[in-house]
Design a protein around this motif. Structure first.
Motif: not given
Length: 216
Positions: A172-187
């Motif tokens: 909830e506080h590490i993996m999912i936010p990291d994935y979301e942030e990285t997806i946002k950056y790549i997009t």
């Protein structure tokens, strides 16, 4: 929340989206498991408190009977009366799966089911209070076994709840936010690259049109 160190490509974006979907699904399953474990744990805690109260009360009663018996019987007679018990017990230990937690199940087997089997002495030279002490201990013994079973189960479930809680928090506080942030950056990077490519193509198109116009 931190961005993962990956190349901003469409392939990486696709992989991350799949990982994010799996992480969200795992997060939901783990939350459901944690909540169900907590529900069953609280039920066991209530049973544990009830059993402990009943066991302590029965042992106190047996101690009172034994104190009276010790005051009216000679010590040698009392020790002789309890020297050779007639009843025996064997404990079969099995396991039960509760939300991936293997909790113990204790199944006692007595040598005899006869109520008189708990008395290892005759009644001619013994006090009735000794009978009361033996009867009190005999009646509470199944509850003592169940109490041991419940307390061990509570301990195992508490450990599993803590492990599950940590996994839920990590997702909830590490993996999912990291994935979301990285997806946002790549997009964003891909969008920038697309805009840059479009701008370059438009410039090339303008140059080609100008050259074509000059030749005409």
């Amino acid at each position: 929340m931190a961005r993962l160190n990956v190349n901003p490509t469409r392939m990486e974006l696709s992989k991350l989206k799949k990982k994010l979907e799996s992480a969200r699904r795992g997060h939901k399953l783990l939350k459901d498991k944690r909540d169900e474990l907590m529900r069953q744990f609280m039920n066991m805690i209530k049973e544990n408190r009830r059993l402990r109260t009943e066991v302590e009360a029965a042992i106190s009663e047996a101690n009172r009977y034994m104190a009276v018996a010790g005051s009216v019987m000679q010590r040698e007679v009392l020790e002789t009366a309890l020297m050779l018990p007639k009843q025996e017990i064997e404990l079969d230990v099995e396991e039960k799966n509760v939300m991936s937690v293997m909790i113990p199940v204790f199944n006692p087997r007595y040598r005899t089911d006869s109520e008189s089997g708990i008395y290892s002495y005759g009644t001619a030279f013994t006090s009735i209070d000794l009978d009361g002490a033996v009867a009190a201990l005999s009646s509470v013994f199944p509850k003592m076994i169940r109490l041991a079973e419940v307390e061990k189960s509570c301990q195992l479930m508490a450990d599993e709840i803590e492990k599950t809680r940590r996994r839920v928090n990590a997702l909830e506080h590490i993996m999912i936010p990291d994935y979301e942030e990285t997806i946002k950056y790549i997009t964003m990077k891909l969008s920038e690259n697309e805009r840059s490519t479009t701008t370059s193509l438009m410039k090339v198109k303008d140059m080609v049109l100008k050259q074509s116009h000059n030749f005409t």
